[in-house]
Write an enzyme that holds these catalytic residues in place. Sequence first.
Site, PDB file in Angstrom:
ATOM      1  CB  CYS A   1      -0.936   0.009   1.203  1.00  0.00           C
ATOM      2  SG  CYS A   1      -2.082  -1.373   1.212  1.00  0.00           S
TER       3      CYS A   1
ATOM      4  CG  HIS B   1      -3.050   3.556   2.616  1.00  0.00           C
ATOM      5  ND1 HIS B   1      -3.502   3.244   1.350  1.00  0.00           N
ATOM      6  CD2 HIS B   1      -3.152   2.415   3.343  1.00  0.00           C
ATOM      7  CE1 HIS B   1      -3.850   1.978   1.309  1.00  0.00           C
ATOM      8  NE2 HIS B   1      -3.653   1.453   2.506  1.00  0.00           N
TER       9      HIS B   1
ATOM     10  CG  ASN C   1      -6.560  -0.641   1.521  1.00  0.00           C
ATOM     11  OD1 ASN C   1      -5.872  -0.208   0.589  1.00  0.00           O
ATOM     12  ND2 ASN C   1      -6.025  -1.154   2.623  1.00  0.00           N
TER      13      ASN C   1
HETATM   14  O1  UT7 Z   1      -3.535  -1.021   3.780  1.00  0.00           O
HETATM   15  C1  UT7 Z   1      -3.092  -1.338   5.064  1.00  0.00           C
HETATM   16  C2  UT7 Z   1      -3.685  -2.583   5.493  1.00  0.00           C
HETATM   17  N1  UT7 Z   1      -4.901  -2.647   6.172  1.00  0.00           N
HETATM   18  C3  UT7 Z   1      -5.305  -1.902   7.191  1.00  0.00           C
HETATM   19  O2  UT7 Z   1      -4.864  -0.803   7.442  1.00  0.00           O
HETATM   20  C4  UT7 Z   1      -6.373  -2.489   8.061  1.00  0.00           C
HETATM   21  C5  UT7 Z   1      -6.090  -2.207   9.512  1.00  0.00           C
HETATM   22  N2  UT7 Z   1      -7.089  -2.802  10.412  1.00  0.00           N
HETATM   23  C6  UT7 Z   1      -8.373  -2.417  10.427  1.00  0.00           C
HETATM   24  O3  UT7 Z   1      -8.785  -1.554   9.661  1.00  0.00           O
HETATM   25  C7  UT7 Z   1      -9.287  -3.047  11.452  1.00  0.00           C
HETATM   26  O4  UT7 Z   1      -8.512  -3.800  12.358  1.00  0.00           O
HETATM   27  C8  UT7 Z   1     -10.377  -3.948  10.818  1.00  0.00           C
HETATM   28  C9  UT7 Z   1     -11.389  -3.087  10.105  1.00  0.00           C
HETATM   29  C10 UT7 Z   1      -9.751  -4.945   9.863  1.00  0.00           C
HETATM   30  C11 UT7 Z   1     -11.117  -4.703  11.907  1.00  0.00           C
HETATM   31  O5  UT7 Z   1     -11.690  -3.807  12.842  1.00  0.00           O
HETATM   32  P1  UT7 Z   1     -11.491  -4.077  14.403  1.00  0.00           P
HETATM   33  O6  UT7 Z   1     -12.261  -3.036  15.088  1.00  0.00           O
HETATM   34  O7  UT7 Z   1     -10.012  -4.141  14.663  1.00  0.00           O
HETATM   35  O8  UT7 Z   1     -12.210  -5.476  14.595  1.00  0.00           O
HETATM   36  P2  UT7 Z   1     -11.607  -6.837  15.143  1.00  0.00           P
HETATM   37  O9  UT7 Z   1     -10.684  -7.439  14.152  1.00  0.00           O
HETATM   38  O10 UT7 Z   1     -11.093  -6.613  16.523  1.00  0.00           O
HETATM   39  O11 UT7 Z   1     -12.899  -7.723  15.206  1.00  0.00           O
HETATM   40  C12 UT7 Z   1     -14.005  -7.413  16.093  1.00  0.00           C
HETATM   41  C13 UT7 Z   1     -15.102  -8.418  15.880  1.00  0.00           C
HETATM   42  C14 UT7 Z   1     -14.620  -9.860  15.903  1.00  0.00           C
HETATM   43  O12 UT7 Z   1     -15.592 -10.635  16.536  1.00  0.00           O
HETATM   44  P3  UT7 Z   1     -15.428 -11.077  18.078  1.00  0.00           P
HETATM   45  O13 UT7 Z   1     -14.150 -11.851  18.137  1.00  0.00           O
HETATM   46  O14 UT7 Z   1     -15.345  -9.790  18.842  1.00  0.00           O
HETATM   47  O15 UT7 Z   1     -16.654 -11.880  18.328  1.00  0.00           O
HETATM   48  C15 UT7 Z   1     -14.582 -10.238  14.442  1.00  0.00           C
HETATM   49  O16 UT7 Z   1     -14.760 -11.625  14.231  1.00  0.00           O
HETATM   50  O17 UT7 Z   1     -15.701  -8.223  14.590  1.00  0.00           O
HETATM   51  C16 UT7 Z   1     -15.726  -9.472  13.875  1.00  0.00           C
HETATM   52  N3  UT7 Z   1     -15.612  -9.186  12.465  1.00  0.00           N
HETATM   53  C17 UT7 Z   1     -16.664  -8.913  11.668  1.00  0.00           C
HETATM   54  N4  UT7 Z   1     -17.974  -8.850  11.934  1.00  0.00           N
HETATM   55  C18 UT7 Z   1     -18.787  -8.524  10.909  1.00  0.00           C
HETATM   56  C19 UT7 Z   1     -14.479  -9.122  11.698  1.00  0.00           C
HETATM   57  N5  UT7 Z   1     -14.787  -8.807  10.436  1.00  0.00           N
HETATM   58  C20 UT7 Z   1     -16.136  -8.674  10.400  1.00  0.00           C
HETATM   59  C21 UT7 Z   1     -17.046  -8.351   9.368  1.00  0.00           C
HETATM   60  N6  UT7 Z   1     -18.351  -8.290   9.668  1.00  0.00           N
HETATM   61  N7  UT7 Z   1     -16.652  -8.083   8.087  1.00  0.00           N
END
Ligand code: UT7
Length: 329
Positions: free
Chosen positions: A116, A256, A286
């Site tokens: 990225c 980004h 993204n």
């Molecule tokens: O280009 C550079 C690369 N990428 C990035 O910069 C991404 C960086 N990271 C992020 O943007 C965030 O970490 C995410 C958007 C990927 C995730 O958000 P988060 O607030 O960190 O969520 P999490 O991974 O802590 O997940 C929270 C909950 C989990 O469930 P439990 O374990 O709390 O029951 C996940 O399983 O949300 C769940 N979850 C979803 N639920 C509905 C994960 N993905 C999804 C989804 N829909 N698509």
Amino acid sequence: MGSPAIAILGTGSYAPARTLTNDDLSKLVDTSNEWIFSRTGIRERHIAAKDETTSQMAAAAARIAIADAGITTADIDLIIVATVTPDMAMPSTACFVQNHLGAPGHAACFDLNAACSGFIYALDTAWAMLGSGRYRYALVIGAERMSTVLDWTDRTTCVLFGDGAGAVVLGPARGTAQIIGTKLYAEGAHADLLCIPETGCSPSDQTPGGLRKQPTITMKGREIFKNAVREMEQAAREILHQHHLEPSAIDCVIPHQANLRIIASIGQHLKLPPERFFVNLERYGNTSAASIPLALDEARSTGRIKPGDTTLMVAFGAGLTYGSALVRW
Ligand code: UT7
């Protein structure tokens, strides 16, 4: 005598016609518009047509940038495509772009992989090559077909990415507009946080039948989030410090476009209001290396960036790579 001043003379962008909304995604995986929008700021993303390649999208963005720069394709003597989704492992996507455009045979063409952060890395590289005086006009492109490297059954990654391309033309500065500085970083110790692990070239990618695995993205989202905030802030602060500028001197930040919450955190740390950031991830998701040049082109074409403005671009991606660029328009 110092290096000649080099400026961004033109910008262009392209996104495929087809869009995929959060509601569309909720029919594929267990997710919802509410979850995706509140956690990321994304509402929809563009998805390339079946027969639409990264190089075709790159060339479409490049044609607009060349026209905007007021030069012709025959003037181009360097093409760099930043991508992690090349048409082929070889030849480079840049060679395909050269062919699509009908650019001259003396143009040097190569791809660059800094995930990225690829566009900032490519901008730095082209700026140095033009600064040497051995090249005059460069096309610097970020182009991605991320839809081909997504696991469409993995809700933690497939909701985040989209396809598209953005391009700029670099050349001799015509007035006071110029590239002021760039700064690149990498932290290979965290390579495992965000990867497309299989290339098909590694012995571990071979199955007993000799078939390649379909490569897809794996990501430790929370870890990436924390690193992104810290490292993008560092990349912004250090380049500003190097050029004796306060954050308040920046008219427009082009970050980004991965997650609105990451961008908001950086704004809080730099004490810059949200209006100072240009954000279009709501409509694109993204797009990896394409994200900054796509946003840059939209910021220029909508008048958000005006002549005389100073822009800070700041990127972060797999590697981990990160970097920043300061540009006067
Ligand atoms: O280009 C550079 C690369 N990428 C990035 O910069 C991404 C960086 N990271 C992020 O943007 C965030 O970490 C995410 C958007 C990927 C995730 O958000 P988060 O607030 O960190 O969520 P999490 O991974 O802590 O997940 C929270 C909950 C989990 O469930 P439990 O374990 O709390 O029951 C996940 O399983 O949300 C769940 N979850 C979803 N639920 C509905 C994960 N993905 C999804 C989804 N829909 N698509």
